[in-house]
Design an enzyme around this catalytic site. Sequence first.
Site, PDB file in Angstrom:
ATOM      1  N   HIS A  99      44.465  59.866 -12.403  1.00 21.52           N
ATOM      2  CA  HIS A  99      45.844  58.637 -12.530  1.00 21.52           C
ATOM      3  C   HIS A  99      47.120  59.178 -12.041  1.00 21.52           C
ATOM      4  O   HIS A  99      47.233  60.037 -11.727  1.00 21.52           O
ATOM      5  CB  HIS A  99      46.196  57.662 -13.883  1.00 21.52           C
ATOM      6  CG  HIS A  99      46.178  59.009 -14.830  1.00 21.52           C
ATOM      7  ND1 HIS A  99      45.579  59.334 -15.677  1.00 21.52           N
ATOM      8  CD2 HIS A  99      48.350  59.100 -15.165  1.00 21.52           C
ATOM      9  CE1 HIS A  99      46.802  59.953 -16.571  1.00 21.52           C
ATOM     10  NE2 HIS A  99      47.432  60.143 -16.120  1.00 21.52           N
ATOM     11  N   HIS A 101      50.314  58.646 -11.226  1.00 19.64           N
ATOM     12  CA  HIS A 101      52.396  57.826 -11.875  1.00 19.64           C
ATOM     13  C   HIS A 101      52.927  57.384 -10.854  1.00 19.64           C
ATOM     14  O   HIS A 101      53.026  58.956  -9.508  1.00 19.64           O
ATOM     15  CB  HIS A 101      52.614  59.048 -12.462  1.00 19.64           C
ATOM     16  CG  HIS A 101      52.557  59.006 -13.610  1.00 19.64           C
ATOM     17  ND1 HIS A 101      52.764  59.201 -14.741  1.00 19.64           N
ATOM     18  CD2 HIS A 101      50.900  60.097 -13.784  1.00 19.64           C
ATOM     19  CE1 HIS A 101      51.930  59.478 -15.609  1.00 19.64           C
ATOM     20  NE2 HIS A 101      51.147  60.140 -15.846  1.00 19.64           N
TER      21      HIS A 101
END
Length: 137
Positions: A99, A101
Amino acid sequence: MDNCVFCKIIAREIPAEVLCEDSDTLVFLDIKGVNPGHVLVIPKEHYPDFLSTPVELLCRVISTAKTVIPAVLAATGTTAFNVGVNNGHDAGQVVGHMHLHLMPRRLGDGLELWHGKPYPEGEMKKTADAIRAKLPN
Ligand code: AMP
C-alpha cells in the site's frame, strides 16, 4: 488472500471509506490517518510489500495516486502531501498487503519526518561502494 484486511476491503467483507477503484487498484481512507484525508492506494492483487509487487502494478498504483491527489488536496484545503511506503516490519509496515500512503500536510501539523544523521568519516563512500557492488549490471 485469507486474513488480509486489505483483501477483505477489496472484497467488501469489511467496511471502509472507499473513494474509487479501477480494475487494478483501490483507494480508501486510512482508518487512523496522520491527517484527515490520509489515503491508501492498493493493488487489488495481493502482494505482501513493495518489493514483491511487479513493477507494472506499482506503476498502476502510482498512476492512481496521481489521479487522486488533486481531489484529496482540494477536499482537505491543503496544498502539500507526503507519499510513503513502509516496506517490512522494521520500517513500520503493519499490514502485509502492498500500500501507498498519501498524506495531506499542513504547516505545523505535528507530523515529524526522519532526522538525518551525517556519516562518520569515510563511511559514506564505503556504503556507496557496497551498494554499487550489489547493483545489477
Ligand atoms: P503500514 O504501517 O504502512 O502497514 O500502514 C498500515 C495502515 O493501514 C495504517 O496507517 C492503518 O491505520 C491502516 N489500516 C489498518 N486497518 C485498516 C482498515 N480496516 N481500514 C483502513 N485503514 C486501515
